[in-house]
Design an enzyme around this catalytic site. Sequence first.
Site, PDB file in Angstrom:
ATOM      1  N   CYS A  23       1.412 -42.942 -20.426  1.00 35.85           N
ATOM      2  CA  CYS A  23       1.702 -44.352 -20.137  1.00 35.85           C
ATOM      3  C   CYS A  23       2.291 -45.098 -21.327  1.00 35.85           C
ATOM      4  CB  CYS A  23       0.441 -45.063 -19.660  1.00 35.85           C
ATOM      5  SG  CYS A  23      -0.864 -45.208 -20.894  1.00 35.85           S
ATOM      6  N   CYS A  50     -20.400 -74.120 -32.327  1.00 32.54           N
ATOM      7  CA  CYS A  50     -21.776 -73.683 -32.536  1.00 32.54           C
ATOM      8  C   CYS A  50     -22.597 -74.119 -31.324  1.00 32.54           C
ATOM      9  CB  CYS A  50     -22.346 -74.293 -33.811  1.00 32.54           C
ATOM     10  SG  CYS A  50     -24.127 -74.037 -34.001  1.00 32.54           S
ATOM     11  N   CYS A  96     -17.848 -58.630 -37.820  1.00 28.18           N
ATOM     12  CA  CYS A  96     -19.220 -58.667 -37.311  1.00 28.18           C
ATOM     13  C   CYS A  96     -19.404 -59.846 -36.362  1.00 28.18           C
ATOM     14  CB  CYS A  96     -20.195 -58.764 -38.474  1.00 28.18           C
ATOM     15  SG  CYS A  96     -21.921 -58.789 -37.959  1.00 28.18           S
TER      16      CYS A  96
END
Length: 551
Positions: free
Chosen positions: A304, A341, A354
């Site tokens: 592909c 946050c 990370c």
Amino acid sequence: MSSGTENDQFYSFDESDSSSIELYESHNTSEFTIHGLVFPKLISVTSQDSEFDINEDEDGVDTIYEGMLDAPLTKNNKRILCEGSVPNLSYECLTTKGIFERMLQRVDHLQPIFAIPSADILILLQHYDWNEERLLEVWTEKMDELLVELGLSTTANIKKDNDYNSHFREVEFKNDFTCIICCDKKDTETFALECGHEYCINCYRHYIKDKLHEGNIITCMDCSLALKNEDIDKVMGHPSSSKLMDSSIKSFVQKHNRNYKWCPFADCKSIVHLRDTSSLPEYTRLHYSPFVKCNSFHRFCFNCGFEVHSPADCKITTAWVKKARKESEILNWVLSHTKECPKCSVNIEKNGGCNHMVCSSCKYEFCWICEGPWAPHGKNFFQCTMYKNNEDNKSKNPQDANKTLKKYTFYYRLFNEHEVSAKLDWNLGQTLGTKVHALQERIGISWIDGQFLSESLKVLNEGRTVLKWSFAVAYYSDASHNLTKIFVDNQMLLANAVESLSELLQIKTPEVIMKRRPEFYNKAGYVENRTTALMECGRELLCKGICKAAE
């Protein structure tokens, strides 16, 4: 399903259930087992014409180079994970120079038959898409007409009463020359072929420059007589005909695209030649992908043309990429780089691989992928990789567009997160590698003792790649099937292992990195084991038709 430590996992399912598999790990920390087959903790598989080699370094730890095991699992008197096996691929890596040499071999083969210049034979072959049989057939029937048609016959184009025959195909300087293209009368250099159609050098250069981009035969500006490569270089004053050669090479590869494929990586001009394509249908039937490696160590699928995409097969990969291309580029960037946050809503930009995030404002620790508290991620499973159907959706039409979009957005975010994290991990690893290398030179650490970082980085990158493509498999799988649930559990285990290894790259002090060398090896070994298990589980989903893209 139970859980344990990295070196002591056990998963068992009823053998009578045709939709289940057995997957367990040995208590021996140096090996692990799938379906009765024992594998060392760190398996190294390299491909030179698809021959597998297991390499072990001086410390007895297998080194990781370029691939994960991609072969059927079998067990005596036990059900096979996925029936069938595929033959090895035999291929070679070439440069454009190598391709051109093969083109010239074709020309040399025809030279005794045609008895014309090699450059003309090359033009004939390109005109007939490298179909030698067709070219020979036409050549036999109407040789002279063919040469005239392609501008290769000088006798048909020569102007009988011109003065240029003794100086054709040469750049000449002439006084008071009037060019019929620019209508300027001046002292200038000129150029003409045997036809006698003469023009100033500047007009010829502009004409050739425009034609070079088209990649076709360049003829005289007033007739069909063709310019040869040396003519082009003479007029342009430098080797410009190489652009036409590039076009010829592209034409050759395109015509033989069943056996030849360009490396799809950016700025890579390597070409892979598959000597025998007869095994490709078998790869497709058994949901394997024919992965190859070019001279620049780029691995891609010969079938592909995409990057290595296990556990997805080519059909799933193509469907996923087609769907992903419809997404907004702006949305992709936002999903990749920024989030608020969950606690204080401060915008956070990710700068490392990370997924364990700590808000600089409120110090809240959370997972970048699911935005949940980080604490639960250190135990049991990485639950954020599991798509959760809302109870309300059960009563809705399964084809409901809104539900489908939510499901796709969920898996696309995961796919994108690990793609970005892989790049960030790699960049961070390269930086750490430079520091470790400097430390090696400063305190006299051997080259072998410093290889653990690059080996771990390769394992981490491959683990993230497999994890990334596993979300495409999960998207197209039947979520209610038992094997899909097993597949998701394996995703969680690999996600945990990958994040654990990625966290080691956050260490910034080279001395600390060297002290934690055994930990790098152990975690890398576990990542590889989990990667292999996820790949095989994904292939069983495909073999049993539990995962399939819409037609």
